[in-house]
Design a protein around this motif. Structure first.
Motif, PDB file in Angstrom:
ATOM      1  N   VAL A  37       0.831  -1.204   0.000  1.00  0.00           N
ATOM      2  CA  VAL A  37       0.000   0.000   0.000  1.00  0.00           C
ATOM      3  C   VAL A  37       0.865   1.254   0.000  1.00  0.00           C
ATOM      4  N   ALA A  38       1.951   1.232   0.734  1.00  0.00           N
ATOM      5  CA  ALA A  38       2.812   2.418   0.881  1.00  0.00           C
ATOM      6  C   ALA A  38       3.648   2.701  -0.362  1.00  0.00           C
ATOM      7  N   TRP A  39       3.893   1.698  -1.170  1.00  0.00           N
ATOM      8  CA  TRP A  39       4.837   1.797  -2.275  1.00  0.00           C
ATOM      9  C   TRP A  39       4.552   2.972  -3.210  1.00  0.00           C
ATOM     10  N   GLY A  40       3.355   3.054  -3.759  1.00  0.00           N
ATOM     11  CA  GLY A  40       3.024   4.107  -4.719  1.00  0.00           C
ATOM     12  C   GLY A  40       3.125   5.497  -4.117  1.00  0.00           C
ATOM     13  N   ALA A  41       2.614   5.643  -2.905  1.00  0.00           N
ATOM     14  CA  ALA A  41       2.683   6.944  -2.238  1.00  0.00           C
ATOM     15  C   ALA A  41       4.145   7.325  -2.000  1.00  0.00           C
ATOM     16  N   ARG A  42       4.933   6.366  -1.570  1.00  0.00           N
ATOM     17  CA  ARG A  42       6.347   6.629  -1.283  1.00  0.00           C
ATOM     18  C   ARG A  42       7.091   7.076  -2.541  1.00  0.00           C
ATOM     19  N   ILE A  43       6.917   6.359  -3.661  1.00  0.00           N
ATOM     20  CA  ILE A  43       7.670   6.738  -4.875  1.00  0.00           C
ATOM     21  C   ILE A  43       7.163   8.045  -5.477  1.00  0.00           C
ATOM     22  N   ASN A  44       5.955   8.456  -5.093  1.00  0.00           N
ATOM     23  CA  ASN A  44       5.417   9.736  -5.562  1.00  0.00           C
ATOM     24  C   ASN A  44       5.726  10.869  -4.590  1.00  0.00           C
ATOM     25  N   GLY A  45       6.585  10.608  -3.616  1.00  0.00           N
ATOM     26  CA  GLY A  45       7.057  11.656  -2.738  1.00  0.00           C
ATOM     27  C   GLY A  45       6.126  12.029  -1.601  1.00  0.00           C
ATOM     28  N   PHE A  46       5.250  11.124  -1.195  1.00  0.00           N
ATOM     29  CA  PHE A  46       4.342  11.413  -0.080  1.00  0.00           C
ATOM     30  C   PHE A  46       5.153  11.779   1.163  1.00  0.00           C
ATOM     31  N   GLN A  47       4.787  12.891   1.809  1.00  0.00           N
ATOM     32  CA  GLN A  47       5.539  13.388   2.958  1.00  0.00           C
ATOM     33  C   GLN A  47       4.763  13.305   4.264  1.00  0.00           C
ATOM     34  N   GLY A  48       3.520  12.866   4.224  1.00  0.00           N
ATOM     35  CA  GLY A  48       2.687  12.853   5.424  1.00  0.00           C
ATOM     36  C   GLY A  48       2.870  11.595   6.263  1.00  0.00           C
ATOM     37  N   ASP A  49       1.847  11.268   7.008  1.00  0.00           N
ATOM     38  CA  ASP A  49       1.826  10.107   7.900  1.00  0.00           C
ATOM     39  C   ASP A  49       1.570   8.848   7.071  1.00  0.00           C
ATOM     40  N   LEU A  50       2.639   8.146   6.739  1.00  0.00           N
ATOM     41  CA  LEU A  50       2.526   6.964   5.881  1.00  0.00           C
ATOM     42  C   LEU A  50       1.703   5.863   6.535  1.00  0.00           C
TER      43      LEU A  50
END
Length: 186
Positions: A37-50
């Motif tokens: 679940v975290a993968w896409g958000a992480r590679i798109n630079g998500f900076q919030g509460d993962l």
């Protein structure tokens, strides 16, 4: 937004961020449930509460209650229906505008299919969902609008009819649609 996606000025990476895809066969990554679940958000630079994003996405995908105590477990250990909902959670974690679903229930049992259909009903409040299905009953249950396509002699698809699902299924304007709905193929 009125732009041709094939226009050279359209950034394909940005387009992929706006359009999520759920495939016919569940395709979780060989990673933990959390990392899927975290993968896409992480590679798109998500900076919030993962962790919060993962939980929210799993809740929205109706999977949290089943996996909350095993987030570090491998995603491939989940059942087919759970894997498909995990893929949906992975898709919505990046918050696309559109979700494309290609036969998302074709490999699932009736109970898992019902859960995915219920999930689509909930998600359509926040996302535009386009589902491709050969299952006419599913199309009637899961969609607000239906586009009926057929294939020509050249094996090229063409649009036969489009409209509100209730109208397409109860009073189709085209005889080919009526024949398909009633099972009369000619």
């Amino acid at each position: 937004r009125g732009r041709n996606i094939f226009d050279p000025a359209v950034d394909p990476v940005e387009l992929r961020r706006q359009v999520g895809m759920v495939f016919q066969k569940p395709n979780p990554f060989p990673k933990s449930i959390f990392e899927n679940v975290a993968w896409g958000a992480r590679i798109n630079g998500f900076q919030g509460d993962l962790r919060g994003l993962v939980e929210e996405s799993l809740r929205r995908a109706a999977l949290w209650d089943e996996v909350s105590d095993k987030l570090e477990q491998g995603a491939l250990s989940l059942s087919g229906g759970q894997q498909q909902r995990l893929c949906i959670a992975r898709t919505i974690a990046v918050r696309p505008q559109v979700i494309l679903m290609d036969e998302p229930c074709s490999a699932l049992d009736p109970i898992a299919t019902l859960r995915i259909e219920e999930l689509m009903q909930e998600l359509k409040a926040d996302y535009t969902i386009v589902i491709v299905t050969h299952n006419m009953q599913q199309a009637a249950r899961a969609s607000d609008y239906t586009a009926f396509f057929n294939m020509g002699a050249t094996r090229q698809g063409y649009l036969v009819e489009y409209g509100p699902t209730v109208e397409v299924f109860t009073t189709p304007r085209d005889a080919r649609t009526q024949d398909y709905i009633t099972g009369r193929f000619g």
